[in-house]
Design an enzyme around this catalytic site. Structure first.
Site, mmCIF file in Angstrom:
data_model
loop_
_atom_site.group_PDB
_atom_site.id
_atom_site.type_symbol
_atom_site.label_atom_id
_atom_site.label_comp_id
_atom_site.label_asym_id
_atom_site.label_seq_id
_atom_site.Cartn_x
_atom_site.Cartn_y
_atom_site.Cartn_z
ATOM 1 C CG ASP A 118 43.620 30.860 40.094
ATOM 2 O OD1 ASP A 118 43.582 30.852 38.999
ATOM 3 O OD2 ASP A 118 42.544 30.982 40.984
ATOM 4 N N GLY A 156 39.697 28.215 35.757
ATOM 5 C CA GLY A 156 38.370 27.618 36.494
ATOM 6 C C GLY A 156 38.038 28.106 37.746
ATOM 7 C CG HIS A 163 41.577 39.822 33.057
ATOM 8 N ND1 HIS A 163 42.876 39.774 32.469
ATOM 9 C CD2 HIS A 163 41.141 38.627 32.751
ATOM 10 C CE1 HIS A 163 43.266 38.565 32.150
ATOM 11 N NE2 HIS A 163 42.148 37.975 32.148
HETATM 12 C C1 LIG Z 1 41.026 33.785 32.649
HETATM 13 S S1 LIG Z 1 41.320 32.534 34.112
HETATM 14 C C2 LIG Z 1 42.922 32.011 33.978
HETATM 15 C C3 LIG Z 1 43.243 31.252 32.285
HETATM 16 C C4 LIG Z 1 44.336 30.477 32.223
HETATM 17 N N1 LIG Z 1 45.381 31.485 32.340
HETATM 18 C C5 LIG Z 1 44.401 29.855 31.059
HETATM 19 O O1 LIG Z 1 44.862 30.560 29.900
HETATM 20 O O2 LIG Z 1 44.130 28.812 30.659
HETATM 21 C C6 LIG Z 1 41.635 33.747 35.508
HETATM 22 C C7 LIG Z 1 41.883 33.115 36.727
HETATM 23 O O3 LIG Z 1 42.419 34.042 37.650
HETATM 24 C C8 LIG Z 1 41.936 33.843 38.810
HETATM 25 N N2 LIG Z 1 41.946 34.986 39.631
HETATM 26 C C9 LIG Z 1 40.799 36.009 39.778
HETATM 27 N N3 LIG Z 1 41.284 36.884 40.612
HETATM 28 C C10 LIG Z 1 42.460 36.433 40.871
HETATM 29 C C11 LIG Z 1 43.378 37.219 42.026
HETATM 30 N N4 LIG Z 1 42.990 38.331 42.507
HETATM 31 N N5 LIG Z 1 44.855 36.874 41.899
HETATM 32 C C12 LIG Z 1 45.063 35.627 41.364
HETATM 33 N N6 LIG Z 1 44.277 35.025 40.708
HETATM 34 C C13 LIG Z 1 43.115 35.408 40.549
HETATM 35 C C14 LIG Z 1 40.584 33.028 38.522
HETATM 36 O O4 LIG Z 1 40.409 32.144 39.669
HETATM 37 C C15 LIG Z 1 40.779 32.226 37.365
HETATM 38 O O5 LIG Z 1 41.219 30.992 37.831
#
Ligand SMILES: C[S@@+](CC[C@H](N)C(=O)[O-])C[C@H]1O[C@@H](n2cnc3c(N)ncnc32)[C@H](O)[C@@H]1O
Length: 383
Positions: free
Chosen positions: A226, A199, A270
């Site tokens: 997150d 999200g 990622h």
């Molecule tokens: C691809 S989504 C995750 C989807 C979820 N795991 C699913 O399968 O439903 C990636 C999430 O990582 C969070 N994110 C981005 N950078 C981050 C960071 N440095 N540390 C933690 N979370 C992060 C984003 O806010 C986003 O909500």
């Protein structure tokens, strides 16, 4: 019902596989009404979206000593099953469980339904015309509720579709691999941590995969990290934590407060540097027999994420780290291996790389190298 109100869930999970005396003491300590409320909440969560062709109300009576705690569940075609006002409903059936049986059915180790685990009064007080159609609807609705009282787990790809996780269908085809590795843990009282709740900065609730894991692991506690506030996703057995995966101090705190974990999944930023930091900080907080999973390794080829299209051109991508881990796994086969092996080398026992998905398995990596008595040159003549 918020997660924090339900430290009771941790107590339930602990006693569900224990002896009856321990279970009853736990019920005594927390109160039958409080425990029943948590069980009903879980039961509602586990109900499939009903395909029953109408609406019916099903009574659920939970018995504990002389107490009878009554709930009514509303089963409506195509909608999540909910609690209804106990009074004034025409009931299609009343299911009766002892509190202990219901608790074990929902949260005990999987053992299959025992004979006589519940009682049932079918069409107990149907006031309207008793049609065959009404009876069939009541039977279908009863089945939806009854099915949710088992600790059976639906297939993971079906759960991904139900909770709208992108781990199956469309872009990713991950659930088969997850199921292959995690199935043996499914009936255990596991702790799962997923980095990345979903999200991004959208304030709408997300947490698709957290709900999926909650349903997949009937005895599990699920934690999500997150960068954004995802507290709207908190629910019993699901807790969200706000912070950055690339902040080692924050991640260590998460581990100290909620670990050790059985499974850690990196589905966060990622960004290659973040993936590597999280792995090195969090791998020690995984238990032996557990898995560290890295999703979306395609960013190893994406410059915007710190990757490079040419394999090996940047040594600091997630996939280059994974390639290096194959050498770590074999540290005992190198002359200086034992002297130079780090924590990860000594505790990595398996590595399974799929398209865009890597599973790293933890354990004791100490089988001993091939003995020195075995010649290091081929000793047969193959001419
Ligand atoms: C691809 S989504 C995750 C989807 C979820 N795991 C699913 O399968 O439903 C990636 C999430 O990582 C969070 N994110 C981005 N950078 C981050 C960071 N440095 N540390 C933690 N979370 C992060 C984003 O806010 C986003 O909500």
């Amino acid at each position: 019902m918020s997660y924090d109100d339900h430290a009771v869930l941790e107590a339930i999970l602990r006693c569900a596989g224990g002896d009856e005396r321990f279970l009853l003491n736990t019920v005594e300590e927390w109160g039958a009404a409080e425990i029943t409320a948590a069980l009903v909440d879980e039961l509602l969560f586990r109900c499939e979206i009903p395909q029953v062709g109408g609406e019916a109300f099903i009574g659920l009576d939970v018995l504990h000593g002389a107490d009878r705690i009554s709930h009514v569940l509303q089963v409506t075609d195509g909608k999540p099953v909910t609690s209804a006002e106990p009074a004034g409903q025409e009931l299609g059936a009343v299911l009766e469980f002892t509190l202990s049986d219901l608790l074990r059915e929902l949260f005990g180790p999987a053992s299959g339904r025992t004979a006589g685990a519940f009682g049932v009064s079918f069409l107990p007080d149907l006031r309207g015309p008793r049609t065959m159609e009404g009876a069939a609807l009541a039977a279908r609705a009863t089945n939806v509720v009854l099915h949710a009282t088992t600790n059976e787990t639906p297939p993971l790809d079906r759960l991904a579709l139900r909770y709208e996780s992108d781990k199956w269908g469309g872009v990713h085809w991950f659930t088969g691999h997850y199921d292959r590795h995690l199935r043996p843990l499914r009936d255990q009282a596991v702790r799962i941590l997923e980095i990345g709740i979903g999200g991004y900065d959208d304030l709408l609730p997300s947490g698709a995969s957290l709900k999926m894991w909650k349903r997949y692991f009937p005895r599990g506690l699920v934690f999500g990290v997150d960068i954004f506030d995802k507290s709207a996703c908190d629910q019993p057995r699901v807790k969200t934590l706000r912070g950055r995966q690339d902040d080692p101090e924050f991640m260590r705190r998460v581990a100290e407060e909620h670990g050790p974990f059985d499974v850690i999944i990196d589905d966060g930023s990622h960004i290659n540097a973040h993936m590597r930091t999280s792995f090195s900080v969090m791998f020690p907080h995984l238990r032996n027999g557990g898995f560290y999973v890295i999703e979306d390794t395609f960013t190893s080829y994406w410059p915007g994420y710190g990757g490079h299209p040419e394999p090996g051109a940047r040594p600091d991508t997630a996939l280059e780290m994974v390639k290096g881990l194959i050498d770590s796994l074999h540290y005992e086969e190198r002359p200086d291996g034992a002297a130079t092996a780090d924590y990860i080398a000594r505790n990595l026992v398996g590595l399974h790389a799929y398209h865009n998905l890597v599973f790293l398995e933890k354990g004791v990596n100490k089988e001993g190298g091939i003995p020195h008595t075995v010649p290091r040159e081929p000793f047969w003549n193959d001419n």
